[in-house]
Design a protein around this motif. Structure first.
Motif, PDB file in Angstrom:
ATOM      1  N   UNK A  99      42.601  47.222  55.975  1.00 39.44           N
ATOM      2  CA  UNK A  99      41.847  47.559  54.774  1.00 39.44           C
ATOM      3  C   UNK A  99      41.086  48.858  55.006  1.00 39.44           C
ATOM      4  N   UNK A 100      41.487  49.919  54.305  1.00 41.39           N
ATOM      5  CA  UNK A 100      40.819  51.212  54.445  1.00 41.39           C
ATOM      6  C   UNK A 100      39.741  51.315  53.377  1.00 41.39           C
ATOM      7  N   UNK A 101      38.509  51.496  53.799  1.00 40.28           N
ATOM      8  CA  UNK A 101      37.399  51.554  52.847  1.00 40.28           C
ATOM      9  C   UNK A 101      36.969  52.981  52.573  1.00 40.28           C
ATOM     10  N   UNK A 102      36.982  53.835  53.584  1.00 40.98           N
ATOM     11  CA  UNK A 102      36.614  55.239  53.397  1.00 40.98           C
ATOM     12  C   UNK A 102      36.926  56.008  54.668  1.00 40.98           C
ATOM     13  N   UNK A 103      37.637  57.103  54.515  1.00 46.94           N
ATOM     14  CA  UNK A 103      37.963  57.916  55.687  1.00 46.94           C
ATOM     15  C   UNK A 103      36.745  58.683  56.194  1.00 46.94           C
ATOM     16  N   UNK A 104      35.685  58.750  55.384  1.00 46.01           N
ATOM     17  CA  UNK A 104      34.488  59.492  55.793  1.00 46.01           C
ATOM     18  C   UNK A 104      33.548  58.649  56.648  1.00 46.01           C
ATOM     19  N   UNK A 105      33.778  57.314  56.683  1.00 46.74           N
ATOM     20  CA  UNK A 105      32.902  56.420  57.449  1.00 46.74           C
ATOM     21  C   UNK A 105      33.467  56.233  58.845  1.00 46.74           C
ATOM     22  N   UNK A 106      32.628  56.439  59.844  1.00 45.02           N
ATOM     23  CA  UNK A 106      33.060  56.266  61.231  1.00 45.02           C
ATOM     24  C   UNK A 106      32.823  54.814  61.649  1.00 45.02           C
ATOM     25  N   UNK A 107      32.180  54.595  62.771  1.00 43.30           N
ATOM     26  CA  UNK A 107      32.002  53.246  63.290  1.00 43.30           C
ATOM     27  C   UNK A 107      30.659  52.667  62.854  1.00 43.30           C
ATOM     28  N   UNK A 108      30.711  51.498  62.221  1.00 44.44           N
ATOM     29  CA  UNK A 108      29.468  50.816  61.854  1.00 44.44           C
ATOM     30  C   UNK A 108      29.737  49.334  61.650  1.00 44.44           C
ATOM     31  N   UNK A 109      28.664  48.550  61.666  1.00 47.88           N
ATOM     32  CA  UNK A 109      28.725  47.112  61.393  1.00 47.88           C
ATOM     33  C   UNK A 109      27.968  46.820  60.108  1.00 47.88           C
ATOM     34  N   UNK A 110      28.410  45.806  59.390  1.00 45.70           N
ATOM     35  CA  UNK A 110      27.782  45.432  58.119  1.00 45.70           C
ATOM     36  C   UNK A 110      27.427  43.955  58.172  1.00 45.70           C
ATOM     37  N   UNK A 111      26.195  43.636  57.778  1.00 49.29           N
ATOM     38  CA  UNK A 111      25.739  42.245  57.708  1.00 49.29           C
ATOM     39  C   UNK A 111      25.198  41.959  56.311  1.00 49.29           C
ATOM     40  N   UNK A 112      25.472  40.767  55.799  1.00 51.70           N
ATOM     41  CA  UNK A 112      24.895  40.360  54.518  1.00 51.70           C
ATOM     42  C   UNK A 112      24.547  38.874  54.579  1.00 51.70           C
ATOM     43  N   UNK A 113      23.609  38.471  53.719  1.00 57.78           N
ATOM     44  CA  UNK A 113      23.160  37.074  53.666  1.00 57.78           C
ATOM     45  C   UNK A 113      23.130  36.589  52.228  1.00 57.78           C
ATOM     46  N   UNK A 114      23.546  35.341  52.021  1.00 55.24           N
ATOM     47  CA  UNK A 114      23.447  34.680  50.719  1.00 55.24           C
ATOM     48  C   UNK A 114      22.775  33.339  50.958  1.00 55.24           C
ATOM     49  N   UNK A 115      21.734  33.045  50.186  1.00 48.41           N
ATOM     50  CA  UNK A 115      20.961  31.822  50.392  1.00 48.41           C
ATOM     51  C   UNK A 115      21.278  30.782  49.325  1.00 48.41           C
ATOM     52  N   UNK A 116      21.270  29.519  49.743  1.00 45.87           N
ATOM     53  CA  UNK A 116      21.515  28.418  48.819  1.00 45.87           C
ATOM     54  C   UNK A 116      20.783  27.190  49.329  1.00 45.87           C
ATOM     55  N   UNK A 117      19.666  26.875  48.704  1.00 41.91           N
ATOM     56  CA  UNK A 117      18.853  25.716  49.089  1.00 41.91           C
ATOM     57  C   UNK A 117      18.491  25.820  50.574  1.00 41.91           C
ATOM     58  N   UNK A 118      18.907  24.833  51.403  1.00 43.43           N
ATOM     59  CA  UNK A 118      18.560  24.821  52.818  1.00 43.43           C
ATOM     60  C   UNK A 118      19.677  25.390  53.694  1.00 43.43           C
ATOM     61  N   UNK A 119      20.536  26.196  53.091  1.00 43.47           N
ATOM     62  CA  UNK A 119      21.653  26.777  53.825  1.00 43.47           C
ATOM     63  C   UNK A 119      21.720  28.272  53.533  1.00 43.47           C
ATOM     64  N   UNK A 120      22.069  29.044  54.550  1.00 40.56           N
ATOM     65  CA  UNK A 120      22.323  30.469  54.363  1.00 40.56           C
ATOM     66  C   UNK A 120      23.751  30.757  54.811  1.00 40.56           C
ATOM     67  N   UNK A 121      24.403  31.682  54.126  1.00 42.05           N
ATOM     68  CA  UNK A 121      25.767  32.079  54.471  1.00 42.05           C
ATOM     69  C   UNK A 121      25.754  33.563  54.796  1.00 42.05           C
ATOM     70  N   UNK A 122      26.271  33.900  55.961  1.00 39.95           N
ATOM     71  CA  UNK A 122      26.245  35.287  56.424  1.00 39.95           C
ATOM     72  C   UNK A 122      27.658  35.810  56.597  1.00 39.95           C
ATOM     73  N   UNK A 123      27.814  37.108  56.383  1.00 37.19           N
ATOM     74  CA  UNK A 123      29.094  37.763  56.636  1.00 37.19           C
ATOM     75  C   UNK A 123      28.867  38.964  57.544  1.00 37.19           C
ATOM     76  N   UNK A 124      29.785  39.150  58.480  1.00 40.91           N
ATOM     77  CA  UNK A 124      29.765  40.307  59.383  1.00 40.91           C
ATOM     78  C   UNK A 124      31.089  41.055  59.231  1.00 40.91           C
ATOM     79  N   UNK A 125      31.020  42.367  59.086  1.00 39.75           N
ATOM     80  CA  UNK A 125      32.222  43.194  59.033  1.00 39.75           C
ATOM     81  C   UNK A 125      32.055  44.364  59.999  1.00 39.75           C
ATOM     82  N   UNK A 126      33.113  44.667  60.721  1.00 41.43           N
ATOM     83  CA  UNK A 126      33.106  45.842  61.602  1.00 41.43           C
ATOM     84  C   UNK A 126      34.062  46.879  61.025  1.00 41.43           C
TER      85      UNK A 126
END
Length: 604
Positions: A252-279
């Motif tokens: 999956x190519x997202x952008x040729x201008x972006x070099x190396x980075x990590x992405x983190x996100x969080x979604x909350x639902x009651x007493x649970x959180x869901x996280x995603x990590x992308x490199x």
């Protein structure tokens, strides 16, 4: 120990804590660690549990009451505290800490720590120096990578205990894998060690997503082999390059201008959180992973994000120099810079990560609904109770909607949901009796009054929540009826407006806006839409009935009673036209049957 003496003991422990970064542990009366936390300043952080009034969580209050002893560990930096906290939580699994559901069910790609290392998939994570990459939620992707590595690098797959002594003594013989070209037989040729080392380094780069560097290195080797007239070696290297480029083209190519980075996100639902990590590496997403996090107490979102970042840091061995996050975590990591994007490709990456986290949440909810529907229902009702500030679980919900077109045939509908699901046998239709003209407010006032007056008279159970389809006006009308019946303090009521899906409460002009993906809002919208559908269907049928009856009554010599008898029997004018005179006579008599037949003949 009395409560006062125990309190004094804890205060003395707090006073002895240093103003330095570190990790603290709370123990209960059995000496079991029940909570582990990190702090920039141990003394200030621990003292806040016993002096601050900002903690309103009941779970947190329960935790504080159970603390009987405090231990602490001082560390050099905040990042050391973060990593130590992560390790202690995994090791001790305290009752009130975040519970990160580990990924033992997900496979890893392992590079074994041994002479002539093997590369294979495994679901066991053993800390013996072996390098692990993953975990991979997609087994298909894992197999593609392993097949790619096997095609490019003919490494051994056997589990022989190789070393220089055993190889030099000729202890082993080449197997079938060697004869068919899948292995170079290091078991009989120790001189292959340099080839193996360089191959493993390239494999590590591939698994980290650094395909560009590997392809460049292979191209350089290919040109060198060609210049030295080693054309078979050059052809072999060319095939490896083509395989890597084919795999790279599917990334999956997202952008040729972006070099190396990590992405983190969080979604909350009651007493649970869901996280995603992308490199992201060289503009391509090379790795993505989801987490489900059970929240035992009301942890701050910054602390949860720090925990997830530390987890990935330990699993992968490193974090990219740039980390894209939705908000700043409460701890820093060495050699990492946090970015909160406002626009551009990095913002799109963050939104993609959040989308993955939301999809992961949806998958988990669907799994829970199938495996344990009762628990799924209780979770939805608990979320609804929290979002609407209710005292009780809204097990029984009723929703009202009015239907009329220019004041004709005004009707209303009441739908009933029990345990967040429609209870269709309890649905009710209402003909508006006291209102003339298109007056939604008056119609709502009448219907709500009639509904609950009857329930009170019959001694029937009242709902835990009333939902009114409409804004402030419709809600005020319903509230006036509930006041008249002395039910306003007994049954919570809200209005759900269609324009922005805003939720109104009695005597509050400022609406509540829930997240569009909130399960609470989805339940309310489902109830509202079901009430609208049920009311519209009834209104449509009633208008159709009125039209049929009026057409029958327009026949000379046919009155109200005869029209009703004909409608009850035939339902439609078409069926009356098709009926024989004998069939009509059976309902209204021979004389009227002839009048009706003659009318239909004269008006085709």
């Amino acid at each position: 120990m009395s409560e006062s003496k125990h309190s004094e003991y804890l205060k003395s422990l707090v006073n002895l804590l240093p103003n330095q970064p570190g990790v603290y542990q709370y123990l209960n009366e059995e000496g079991v660690v029940i909570y582990v936390g990190k702090a920039k300043d141990l003394k200030k952080r621990v003292a806040s549990y016993f002096t601050s009034r900002r903690f309103e969580s009941k779970k947190l209050l329960v935790l504080v009451k159970k603390i009987r002893d405090i231990k602490h560990i001082v560390v050099p930096t905040e990042s050391d505290a973060l990593l130590l906290e992560n390790n202690l939580i995994k090791k001790l699994q305290p009752r009130y800490n975040i519970n990160l559901k580990d990924d033992k069910t997900y496979p890893w790609i392992a590079i074994k720590n041994e002479f002539f290392p093997r590369v294979f998939s495994t679901r066991r994570y053993v800390k013996d120096g072996t390098k692990y990459f993953g975990p991979y939620t997609s087994v298909t992707l894992l197999r593609i990578l392993l097949d790619l590595i096997k095609q490019i690098y003919p490494l051994r797959t056997c589990n022989l205990l190789l070393d220089e002594v055993s190889i030099s003594k000729g202890k082993y013989k080449p197997c079938l894998e060697y004869h068919i070209g899948n292995c170079k037989a290091p078991c009989v040729n120790y001189s292959l060690i340099d080839y193996y080392d360089s191959s493993i380094k390239e494999i590590i780069e591939i698994l980290r997503g650094n395909l560009v560097e590997v392809v460049a290195l292979l191209k350089e080797s290919m040109l060198k082999a060609s210049e030295e007239y080693r054309f078979e070696d050059a052809q072999s290297l060319k095939q490896k390059i083509e395989l890597l480029q084919t795999y790279q083209s599917k990334s999956v190519i997202v952008s040729t201008s972006i070099s190396n980075l990590d992405v983190f996100s969080l979604v909350f639902d009651s007493n649970v959180a869901f996280a995603n990590f992308m490199r992201v590496n060289k503009g391509m997403i090379v790795q993505s992973h989801n987490f489900e996090i059970k929240l035992q107490i009301e942890e701050e979102q910054e602390s949860i994000l720090s925990f997830v970042i530390a987890e990935m840091y330990q699993r992968l061995g490193f974090i990219s120099r740039e980390v894209v996050v939705p908000f700043l975590p409460d701890q820093e990591l060495p050699n990492a810079t946090y970015t909160i994007p406002q626009r551009g490709d990095k913002l799109k990456l963050l939104e993609l990560s959040e989308k993955n986290a939301k999809m992961f949440r949806l998958e988990k909810m669907k799994q829970l609904e199938k495996v344990d529907p009762e628990r799924h229902t209780e979770r939805i009702l608990t979320t609804l109770k929290k979002d609407l500030y209710l005292d009780d679980l809204p097990v029984h919900i009723e929703c009202f909607d009015n239907s009329n077109i220019q004041g004709t045939n005004p009707v209303a509908a009441c739908v009933v949901f029990k345990n967040a699901k429609p209870s269709k046998k309890d649905y009710r239709h209402f003909n508006v009796k006291t209102v003339v003209g298109p007056d939604d407010f008056a119609s709502m006032r009448e219907i709500v009054f009639r509904r609950y007056k009857r329930l009170l008279d019959e001694g029937a159970g009242l709902p835990n929540l009333i939902v009114i389809d409409g804004g402030k006006g419709q809600l005020s009308a319903a509230v006036s009826s509930l006041k008249e019946l002395n039910l306003l303090d007994k049954i919570p009521v809200v209005g759900l407006a269609k324009r922005m899906e805003e939720i109104y409460f009695p005597n509050d002009s400022v609406p509540l806006y829930l997240d569009k993906n909130s399960e609470s809002l989805k339940v309310l919208m489902h109830i509202r839409d079901e009430a609208h559908r049920f009311g519209i269907t009834f209104h449509r049928n009633k208008r159709s009935d009125s039209f049929i009856k009026s057409e029958i009554k327009s026949i000379p010599g046919i009155g109200e009673k005869t029209a009703m008898d004909l409608y009850s029997k035939f339902k439609t004018v078409k069926k009356m036209r098709e009926a024989t005179i004998e069939e009509l006579s059976a309902v209204v008599g021979q004389r009227r049957a002839k009048i009706i037949t003659d009318y239909f003949i004269s008006t085709p």
